[in-house]
Design an enzyme around this catalytic site. Structure first.
Site, PDB file in Angstrom:
ATOM      1  N   LYS A   1      10.590   4.595  42.357  1.00  0.00           N
ATOM      2  CA  LYS A   1      10.306   5.953  41.846  1.00  0.00           C
ATOM      3  C   LYS A   1       8.937   6.435  42.309  1.00  0.00           C
ATOM      4  O   LYS A   1       8.771   7.549  42.796  1.00  0.00           O
ATOM      5  CB  LYS A   1      10.349   5.982  40.321  1.00  0.00           C
ATOM      6  CG  LYS A   1       9.769   7.265  39.721  1.00  0.00           C
ATOM      7  CD  LYS A   1       9.724   7.245  38.222  1.00  0.00           C
ATOM      8  CE  LYS A   1       8.584   6.559  37.599  1.00  0.00           C
ATOM      9  NZ  LYS A   1       7.334   7.306  37.470  1.00  0.00           N
ATOM     10  N   ASN A   2       7.927   5.577  42.172  1.00  0.00           N
ATOM     11  CA  ASN A   2       6.554   6.023  42.444  1.00  0.00           C
ATOM     12  C   ASN A   2       6.226   6.109  43.927  1.00  0.00           C
ATOM     13  O   ASN A   2       5.138   6.525  44.305  1.00  0.00           O
ATOM     14  CB  ASN A   2       5.563   5.116  41.696  1.00  0.00           C
ATOM     15  CG  ASN A   2       5.670   5.356  40.200  1.00  0.00           C
ATOM     16  OD1 ASN A   2       6.262   6.345  39.762  1.00  0.00           O
ATOM     17  ND2 ASN A   2       5.116   4.450  39.425  1.00  0.00           N
TER      18      ASN A   2
ATOM     19  N   ASP B   1       1.947  -0.683  34.643  1.00  0.00           N
ATOM     20  CA  ASP B   1       3.336  -0.306  34.373  1.00  0.00           C
ATOM     21  C   ASP B   1       4.199  -1.485  33.951  1.00  0.00           C
ATOM     22  O   ASP B   1       5.385  -1.314  33.686  1.00  0.00           O
ATOM     23  CB  ASP B   1       3.952   0.368  35.607  1.00  0.00           C
ATOM     24  CG  ASP B   1       3.271   1.690  35.942  1.00  0.00           C
ATOM     25  OD1 ASP B   1       3.468   2.192  37.059  1.00  0.00           O
ATOM     26  OD2 ASP B   1       2.523   2.205  35.084  1.00  0.00           O
TER      27      ASP B   1
ATOM     28  N   CYS C   1      -0.772  12.939  28.718  1.00  0.00           N
ATOM     29  CA  CYS C   1       0.503  12.428  28.208  1.00  0.00           C
ATOM     30  C   CYS C   1       0.200  11.328  27.207  1.00  0.00           C
ATOM     31  O   CYS C   1      -0.968  10.977  27.011  1.00  0.00           O
ATOM     32  CB  CYS C   1       1.410  11.982  29.338  1.00  0.00           C
ATOM     33  SG  CYS C   1       1.026  10.375  30.014  1.00  0.00           S
TER      34      CYS C   1
ATOM     35  N   ARG D   1      14.108   8.329  33.170  1.00  0.00           N
ATOM     36  CA  ARG D   1      13.156   8.901  34.130  1.00  0.00           C
ATOM     37  C   ARG D   1      12.820   7.900  35.233  1.00  0.00           C
ATOM     38  O   ARG D   1      12.474   8.268  36.341  1.00  0.00           O
ATOM     39  CB  ARG D   1      11.849   9.295  33.422  1.00  0.00           C
ATOM     40  CG  ARG D   1      11.931  10.500  32.507  1.00  0.00           C
ATOM     41  CD  ARG D   1      10.529  10.950  32.121  1.00  0.00           C
ATOM     42  NE  ARG D   1       9.651  10.824  33.278  1.00  0.00           N
ATOM     43  CZ  ARG D   1       8.440  10.215  33.235  1.00  0.00           C
ATOM     44  NH1 ARG D   1       8.020   9.678  32.107  1.00  0.00           N
ATOM     45  NH2 ARG D   1       7.713  10.135  34.323  1.00  0.00           N
TER      46      ARG D   1
ATOM     47  N   ARG E   1      -5.370  11.605  31.483  1.00  0.00           N
ATOM     48  CA  ARG E   1      -4.918  11.703  32.888  1.00  0.00           C
ATOM     49  C   ARG E   1      -5.427  12.953  33.609  1.00  0.00           C
ATOM     50  O   ARG E   1      -4.642  13.779  34.080  1.00  0.00           O
ATOM     51  CB  ARG E   1      -3.407  11.606  32.965  1.00  0.00           C
ATOM     52  CG  ARG E   1      -2.875  10.336  32.290  1.00  0.00           C
ATOM     53  CD  ARG E   1      -1.414  10.124  32.475  1.00  0.00           C
ATOM     54  NE  ARG E   1      -1.091   9.694  33.826  1.00  0.00           N
ATOM     55  CZ  ARG E   1       0.144   9.386  34.220  1.00  0.00           C
ATOM     56  NH1 ARG E   1       1.145   9.478  33.362  1.00  0.00           N
ATOM     57  NH2 ARG E   1       0.392   9.001  35.445  1.00  0.00           N
TER      58      ARG E   1
HETATM   59  C1  EPZ Z   1       0.558   6.493  39.190  1.00  0.00           C
HETATM   60  O1  EPZ Z   1       0.073   7.520  38.327  1.00  0.00           O
HETATM   61  C2  EPZ Z   1       1.963   6.148  38.669  1.00  0.00           C
HETATM   62  N1  EPZ Z   1       2.783   7.343  38.666  1.00  0.00           N
HETATM   63  C3  EPZ Z   1       1.861   5.617  37.238  1.00  0.00           C
HETATM   64  O2  EPZ Z   1       3.162   5.168  36.853  1.00  0.00           O
HETATM   65  C4  EPZ Z   1       0.947   4.398  37.229  1.00  0.00           C
HETATM   66  O3  EPZ Z   1       0.776   3.969  35.908  1.00  0.00           O
HETATM   67  C5  EPZ Z   1      -0.424   4.789  37.814  1.00  0.00           C
HETATM   68  O4  EPZ Z   1      -0.275   5.330  39.128  1.00  0.00           O
HETATM   69  C6  EPZ Z   1      -1.357   3.592  37.910  1.00  0.00           C
HETATM   70  O5  EPZ Z   1      -0.807   2.572  38.642  1.00  0.00           O
HETATM   71  C7  EPZ Z   1       3.341   7.770  39.823  1.00  0.00           C
HETATM   72  O6  EPZ Z   1       3.119   7.232  40.891  1.00  0.00           O
HETATM   73  C8  EPZ Z   1       4.260   8.957  39.736  1.00  0.00           C
HETATM   74  P1  EPZ Z   1      -3.844   7.135  38.643  1.00  0.00           P
HETATM   75  P2  EPZ Z   1      -1.270   8.323  38.700  1.00  0.00           P
HETATM   76  O7  EPZ Z   1      -4.310   8.444  39.181  1.00  0.00           O
HETATM   77  O8  EPZ Z   1      -1.448   8.369  40.151  1.00  0.00           O
HETATM   78  C9  EPZ Z   1      -7.708   8.107  36.041  1.00  0.00           C
HETATM   79  C10 EPZ Z   1       5.061   4.944  35.495  1.00  0.00           C
HETATM   80  O9  EPZ Z   1       5.228   4.357  34.416  1.00  0.00           O
HETATM   81  N2  EPZ Z   1      -7.840   9.311  36.892  1.00  0.00           N
HETATM   82  O10 EPZ Z   1      -3.874   5.973  39.550  1.00  0.00           O
HETATM   83  O11 EPZ Z   1      -1.229   9.593  37.932  1.00  0.00           O
HETATM   84  C11 EPZ Z   1      -6.447   8.176  35.159  1.00  0.00           C
HETATM   85  O12 EPZ Z   1      -6.670   8.914  33.995  1.00  0.00           O
HETATM   86  C12 EPZ Z   1       3.803   5.797  35.725  1.00  0.00           C
HETATM   87  O13 EPZ Z   1       5.854   4.883  36.461  1.00  0.00           O
HETATM   88  C13 EPZ Z   1      -8.956  10.105  36.746  1.00  0.00           C
HETATM   89  O14 EPZ Z   1      -9.832   9.834  35.919  1.00  0.00           O
HETATM   90  O15 EPZ Z   1      -2.369   7.336  38.057  1.00  0.00           O
HETATM   91  C14 EPZ Z   1      -6.176   6.712  34.908  1.00  0.00           C
HETATM   92  O16 EPZ Z   1      -6.951   6.265  33.867  1.00  0.00           O
HETATM   93  C15 EPZ Z   1       2.962   5.943  34.505  1.00  0.00           C
HETATM   94  N3  EPZ Z   1      -9.058  11.210  37.542  1.00  0.00           N
HETATM   95  C16 EPZ Z   1      -6.604   6.054  36.216  1.00  0.00           C
HETATM   96  O17 EPZ Z   1      -7.488   6.964  36.875  1.00  0.00           O
HETATM   97  C17 EPZ Z   1      -8.102  11.548  38.481  1.00  0.00           C
HETATM   98  O18 EPZ Z   1      -8.227  12.559  39.171  1.00  0.00           O
HETATM   99  C18 EPZ Z   1      -5.461   5.702  37.163  1.00  0.00           C
HETATM  100  O19 EPZ Z   1      -4.638   6.827  37.303  1.00  0.00           O
HETATM  101  C19 EPZ Z   1      -6.973  10.717  38.599  1.00  0.00           C
HETATM  102  C20 EPZ Z   1      -6.865   9.600  37.801  1.00  0.00           C
END
Ligand code: EPZ
Length: 420
Positions: A22-23, A306, A115, A398, A120
């Site tokens: 998915k990701n 995850d 969420c 999802r 996020r």
């Molecule tokens: C991806 O989300 C995945 N989703 C998430 O999977 C996964 O948990 C996450 O990466 C971490 O591995 C998809 O790929 C669609 P991040 P993403 O940006 O990219 C902070 C699932 O269950 N952050 O790597 O949105 C953020 O708040 C989902 O399949 C900022 O502060 O996650 C978090 O604490 C859930 N500023 C951390 O970084 C930003 O601009 C990592 O988030 C972006 C992120």
């Protein structure tokens, strides 16, 4: 609304085929917006998130045809702003911004709210776009990025919890059509980022270093259509591996990539689970009782956030004290109170959950709060005595393709019912 009714206590046995990731597929579908030529993406899982992304691409003007697990996308003529409601519904759709900015030099999408697992923010995505020369405006719930042209730049994309997966992908996509060279430091190293870079390079992009913390993108004038097979879903594979261990069964994961699962398989080994690899098959079984372990979630190649909830479900069944620490998302313990309904003994101390495991679980009605929490409740229900009803399984749909059918094939007593 649908629920899953699970009669627990049956060890899972047999083979399960792992679907596409998915990701990886969500940003790869968005990347098709970077060209006006047709793209073909194979091994696309049948998930509600994928359907959402298809709707968003159609809203932007692309044609999307789904044939089995193959998706044909042709973004011949597109517009630069996404539908407010559609984008708001699925956070992952933020990754249309990079391709729109790259191709049209203009992208407007609704700000993805927080969420249940955390605030996020997308500040790192916007930091990257601004470094390429885009002007960023946030107004009326929309975020807009515009630029006369994009210029390659060096940037550091590390944040509070380290790298950002979709942020790295988004900026990488915009940079493919920028003038000059972009260097992303503290880039995310997840296999899904590598899969996206491979697809972009198949479209004619010039990306090196994907999979390492330093990604270099040399901009090109135009990208062309391409075909791609999506990588298998390492999170789905980890979920079935843990379900096998939780039910004291033996399950073979077909088509999984063991090289994407080192941290998970290492922890499973530490807690007494047997792992055998043969080609692209991984067989998971248990040899005797489980041992308590400590787990801390980290960016890849550390233990994936995850899989945190699913591992917690396994530790509730394990005699002794285990400590699970969540370092990526600030509120990803929604499953704790629901596991407690099944009789689990878990205490939250700041970013850690202290699991006093070993007491048998007993079935009960529980509520899914998010995608991975729902997977953890299914695993706990499979191991619990009696019946468990997992409500709001739309969360599960999802991210897991036909989970109840796949589990039934492994011998589970599980059925989909209308929520009572
Ligand atoms: C991806 O989300 C995945 N989703 C998430 O999977 C996964 O948990 C996450 O990466 C971490 O591995 C998809 O790929 C669609 P991040 P993403 O940006 O990219 C902070 C699932 O269950 N952050 O790597 O949105 C953020 O708040 C989902 O399949 C900022 O502060 O996650 C978090 O604490 C859930 N500023 C951390 O970084 C930003 O601009 C990592 O988030 C972006 C992120």
């Amino acid at each position: 609304m649908e629920s899953l009714l699970i009669k627990g206590g049956v060890p899972l046995h047999g083979e399960v085929t792992i679907s596409g990731a998915k990701n990886a597929v969500l940003p790869i579908m968005a990347a098709a917006l970077l060209t006006d030529e047709p793209c073909v993406i194979r091994r696309v899982p049948n998930l509600s998130d994928v359907k959402f992304m298809a709707q968003i691409l159609e809203w932007l003007g692309a044609t999307v045809k789904v044939k089995g697990d193959t998706v044909h996308i042709h973004a011949h003529k597109i517009k630069g702003s996404g539908d407010y409601e559609l984008v708001r519904k699925m956070r992952g759709s933020i990754c249309i911004m990079g391709p729109l900015l790259g191709r049209l030099k203009k992208a407007t999408v609704s700000l993805p709210g927080g969420c249940v697992i955390g605030a996020r923010p997308i500040n790192l995505h916007l930091k990257g776009f601004a470094a390429l020369g885009a002007k960023i405006r946030v107004e009326n719930g929309y975020v807009e990025a515009t630029a006369k042209h994009l210029t390659g730049a060096a940037m550091f994309l590390g944040g509070r919890a380290g790298s950002t997966v979709l942020g790295t992908g988004n900026v990488m996509m915009a940079a493919t059509l920028a003038d000059g060279v972009t260097v992303i430091e503290s880039a995310a190293c997840e296999p899904e980022v590598v899969d996206l870079a491979n697809f972009l390079n198949a479209m004619g992009a010039r990306i090196t270093g994907a999979g390492s913390p330093t990604i270099t993108v040399t901009g090109v004038k135009k990208l062309h259509g391409a075909e791609h097979d999506v990588i298998p879903d390492r999170i789905e594979a980890a979920t079935y591996a843990i379900a096998a261990a939780a039910t004291n069964g033996e399950v073979t994961l077909l088509g999984a990539r063991a090289d994407h699962l080192h941290a998970v398989l290492d922890k499973l080994h530490d807690c007494g689970v047997k792992i055998e690899r043969k080609g692209s098959a991984i067989t998971v079984s248990r040899k005797g009782s489980l041992k308590p372990i400590d787990v801390t979630t980290l960016p890849y190649s550390g233990f994936p956030t995850d899989v945190q909830a699913q591992m917690m479900a396994l530790m509730t069944l394990t005699p002794g004290i285990s400590i699970i620490t969540e370092r990526i998302f600030e509120s990803r313990f929604m499953h704790v109170s629901e596991l407690a309904r099944l009789g689990a003994d878990i205490e939250i101390e700041g970013p850690s959950a202290i699991v006093k495991g070993g007491k048998p679980l007993s079935g009960a009605p529980v509520m899914a709060s998010d995608l991975r929490a729902s997977a953890a409740l299914v695993i706990a229900g499979l191991a619990a005595k009696g019946s468990t009803q997992v409500n709001r399984v739309y969360h599960l749909d999802r991210g897991y393709e036909n989970m109840d059918q796949k589990l039934r094939k492994l011998g589970a007593r599980i059925e989909r019912i209308e929520e009572s």
